[in-house]
Motif scaffolding. Structure first.
Motif, PDB file in Angstrom:
ATOM      1  N   PRO A 131       0.811  -1.231   0.000  1.00 50.29           N
ATOM      2  CA  PRO A 131       0.000   0.000   0.000  1.00 50.29           C
ATOM      3  C   PRO A 131       0.837   1.270   0.000  1.00 50.29           C
ATOM      4  O   PRO A 131       0.363   2.328  -0.402  1.00 50.29           O
ATOM      5  N   LYS A 132       2.089   1.164   0.474  1.00 49.78           N
ATOM      6  CA  LYS A 132       2.954   2.338   0.543  1.00 49.78           C
ATOM      7  C   LYS A 132       4.211   2.133  -0.307  1.00 49.78           C
ATOM      8  O   LYS A 132       4.668   1.011  -0.492  1.00 49.78           O
ATOM      9  N   THR A 133       4.746   3.237  -0.792  1.00 48.99           N
ATOM     10  CA  THR A 133       5.969   3.212  -1.596  1.00 48.99           C
ATOM     11  C   THR A 133       6.961   4.221  -1.012  1.00 48.99           C
ATOM     12  O   THR A 133       6.635   5.402  -0.864  1.00 48.99           O
ATOM     13  N   THR A 134       8.138   3.729  -0.671  1.00 46.51           N
ATOM     14  CA  THR A 134       9.206   4.593  -0.167  1.00 46.51           C
ATOM     15  C   THR A 134      10.126   4.967  -1.321  1.00 46.51           C
ATOM     16  O   THR A 134      10.629   4.099  -2.026  1.00 46.51           O
ATOM     17  N   ILE A 135      10.310   6.251  -1.502  1.00 46.73           N
ATOM     18  CA  ILE A 135      11.143   6.741  -2.607  1.00 46.73           C
ATOM     19  C   ILE A 135      12.267   7.599  -2.051  1.00 46.73           C
ATOM     20  O   ILE A 135      12.048   8.460  -1.192  1.00 46.73           O
ATOM     21  N   ARG A 136      13.472   7.334  -2.524  1.00 43.05           N
ATOM     22  CA  ARG A 136      14.631   8.156  -2.198  1.00 43.05           C
ATOM     23  C   ARG A 136      15.086   8.878  -3.455  1.00 43.05           C
ATOM     24  O   ARG A 136      15.391   8.245  -4.462  1.00 43.05           O
ATOM     25  N   VAL A 137      15.129  10.191  -3.373  1.00 42.37           N
ATOM     26  CA  VAL A 137      15.542  11.028  -4.497  1.00 42.37           C
ATOM     27  C   VAL A 137      16.952  11.537  -4.211  1.00 42.37           C
ATOM     28  O   VAL A 137      17.177  12.221  -3.208  1.00 42.37           O
ATOM     29  N   ARG A 138      17.880  11.198  -5.073  1.00 42.08           N
ATOM     30  CA  ARG A 138      19.267  11.646  -4.903  1.00 42.08           C
ATOM     31  C   ARG A 138      19.465  12.954  -5.652  1.00 42.08           C
ATOM     32  O   ARG A 138      19.350  13.016  -6.869  1.00 42.08           O
ATOM     33  N   MET A 139      19.750  14.007  -4.885  1.00 47.66           N
ATOM     34  CA  MET A 139      19.934  15.337  -5.442  1.00 47.66           C
ATOM     35  C   MET A 139      21.341  15.473  -6.049  1.00 47.66           C
ATOM     36  O   MET A 139      22.230  14.649  -5.779  1.00 47.66           O
ATOM     37  N   LYS A 196       2.090   1.165 -11.036  1.00 49.25           N
ATOM     38  CA  LYS A 196       2.195   0.878 -12.467  1.00 49.25           C
ATOM     39  C   LYS A 196       3.559   1.276 -13.020  1.00 49.25           C
ATOM     40  O   LYS A 196       4.065   0.657 -13.959  1.00 49.25           O
ATOM     41  N   ALA A 197       4.165   2.299 -12.431  1.00 45.44           N
ATOM     42  CA  ALA A 197       5.482   2.760 -12.889  1.00 45.44           C
ATOM     43  C   ALA A 197       6.609   1.866 -12.391  1.00 45.44           C
ATOM     44  O   ALA A 197       7.768   2.084 -12.753  1.00 45.44           O
ATOM     45  N   GLY A 198       6.290   0.865 -11.585  1.00 51.57           N
ATOM     46  CA  GLY A 198       7.312  -0.052 -11.090  1.00 51.57           C
ATOM     47  C   GLY A 198       8.119   0.509  -9.935  1.00 51.57           C
ATOM     48  O   GLY A 198       9.229   0.028  -9.665  1.00 51.57           O
ATOM     49  N   LEU A 199       7.586   1.492  -9.229  1.00 54.66           N
ATOM     50  CA  LEU A 199       8.311   2.118  -8.125  1.00 54.66           C
ATOM     51  C   LEU A 199       8.023   1.466  -6.773  1.00 54.66           C
ATOM     52  O   LEU A 199       8.743   1.715  -5.803  1.00 54.66           O
ATOM     53  N   SER A 200       6.973   0.666  -6.699  1.00 54.37           N
ATOM     54  CA  SER A 200       6.600   0.026  -5.437  1.00 54.37           C
ATOM     55  C   SER A 200       7.378  -1.282  -5.249  1.00 54.37           C
ATOM     56  O   SER A 200       7.685  -1.966  -6.232  1.00 54.37           O
ATOM     57  N   PRO A 201       7.726  -1.621  -4.011  1.00 56.07           N
ATOM     58  CA  PRO A 201       7.434  -0.926  -2.755  1.00 56.07           C
ATOM     59  C   PRO A 201       8.490   0.116  -2.359  1.00 56.07           C
ATOM     60  O   PRO A 201       8.279   0.878  -1.445  1.00 56.07           O
ATOM     61  N   ALA A 202       9.647   0.129  -3.060  1.00 51.03           N
ATOM     62  CA  ALA A 202      10.701   1.103  -2.748  1.00 51.03           C
ATOM     63  C   ALA A 202      11.582   1.299  -3.964  1.00 51.03           C
ATOM     64  O   ALA A 202      11.838   0.360  -4.714  1.00 51.03           O
ATOM     65  N   SER A 203      12.033   2.543  -4.164  1.00 51.06           N
ATOM     66  CA  SER A 203      12.878   2.840  -5.322  1.00 51.06           C
ATOM     67  C   SER A 203      13.833   3.978  -5.013  1.00 51.06           C
ATOM     68  O   SER A 203      13.525   4.868  -4.207  1.00 51.06           O
ATOM     69  N   ASN A 204      14.999   3.929  -5.665  1.00 48.39           N
ATOM     70  CA  ASN A 204      15.955   5.026  -5.650  1.00 48.39           C
ATOM     71  C   ASN A 204      15.826   5.781  -6.972  1.00 48.39           C
ATOM     72  O   ASN A 204      15.817   5.169  -8.035  1.00 48.39           O
ATOM     73  N   VAL A 205      15.739   7.101  -6.882  1.00 47.32           N
ATOM     74  CA  VAL A 205      15.496   7.942  -8.053  1.00 47.32           C
ATOM     75  C   VAL A 205      16.564   9.031  -8.116  1.00 47.32           C
ATOM     76  O   VAL A 205      16.985   9.565  -7.087  1.00 47.32           O
ATOM     77  N   LEU A 206      16.994   9.351  -9.332  1.00 44.18           N
ATOM     78  CA  LEU A 206      17.963  10.422  -9.544  1.00 44.18           C
ATOM     79  C   LEU A 206      17.246  11.706  -9.945  1.00 44.18           C
ATOM     80  O   LEU A 206      16.302  11.682 -10.732  1.00 44.18           O
TER      81      LEU A 206
END
Length: 223
Positions: free
Chosen positions: A80-88, A141-151
């Protein structure tokens, strides 16, 4: 009735954390600014992928839309939740929690609210350079669940050098421990089993028979 309405109207807790990567951690190679810009081929591929996705949905007669929706709902219940880390760009990491049913645009809007210059255009990418450019699809749908690292990447250059995030959020910065990866929970392999496998491999390598000299010459002289 008023209390029920107020509870329903409460915003979702993002559990925001601003993290500094460990100093001895492995560095991620920097991407050139041009890597974040969509070229003609990528726009064409994006359009083709959306057409193919629609065709695949239309050409699946064995499952009705109701059946597919039911399957998606079951998966959403699991994550139900998605943890996302955005690397600045300055290596600072923004960690936030979203509902998996939220759209990609929600991530963009939230990140924009943290920026010192929110009017500048930017793009979010899955490593190494898969751009998240479909704002209407859900995180699931974007494939980010349940956790993803993003640039995070700037598309527009700023007029002057400065911080990417507002000072109030930089003040929240805390050290990131190596074991605090958002995807670490997906691994159920205990440390002891890894150490045992390492010791076994080292034993097998130490007890292996030496290579004969005639075979060494044949292996190492041959190019």
């Amino acid at each position: 009735m008023a209390s029920t309405t107020e509870t329903a109207a409460q915003p979702f807790d993002r559990e925001l954390k601003i993290l500094s990567p460990p100093k001895n951690g492995a560095s991620i190679p920097e991407l050139p600014e041009s890597a974040y810009k969509l070229d003609a081929n990528e726009i064409k591929q994006l359009y083709q992928s959306s057409v193919e996705r629609r065709q695949n949905l239309e050409n699946r007669p064995l499952k009705t839309q109701k059946m597919r929706d039911s399957e998606d709902q079951e998966k959403l219940k699991k994550y139900p939740k998605t943890t996302i880390r955005v690397r600045m760009p300055d290596h600072t990491i923004v960690q936030a929690v979203f509902q998996s049913k939220e759209r990609v645009s929600a991530v963009y809007e939230f990140v924009r609210s943290l920026l010192e210059t929110p009017e500048r255009k930017f793009v979010l990418c899955l490593p190494p350079r898969t751009k998240l450019v479909e704002p209407t699809i859900t995180l699931f749908k974007a494939g980010l669940s349940p956790a993803s690292n993003v640039l995070f990447g700037w598309i527009e250059k700023g007029e002057k050098a400065g911080n990417d995030l507002k000072e109030e959020y930089l003040a929240m910065k805390q050290d990131l421990t190596p074991t605090a990866s958002p995807q670490a929970s997906s691994s159920d392999v205990p440390t002891t089993s890894l150490s045992n496998s390492d010791s076994k491999s080292s034993k097998s390598s130490s007890t292996s028979k030496p290579i004969p000299k005639w075979l060494q010459k044949g292996l190492f002289n041959k190019k």
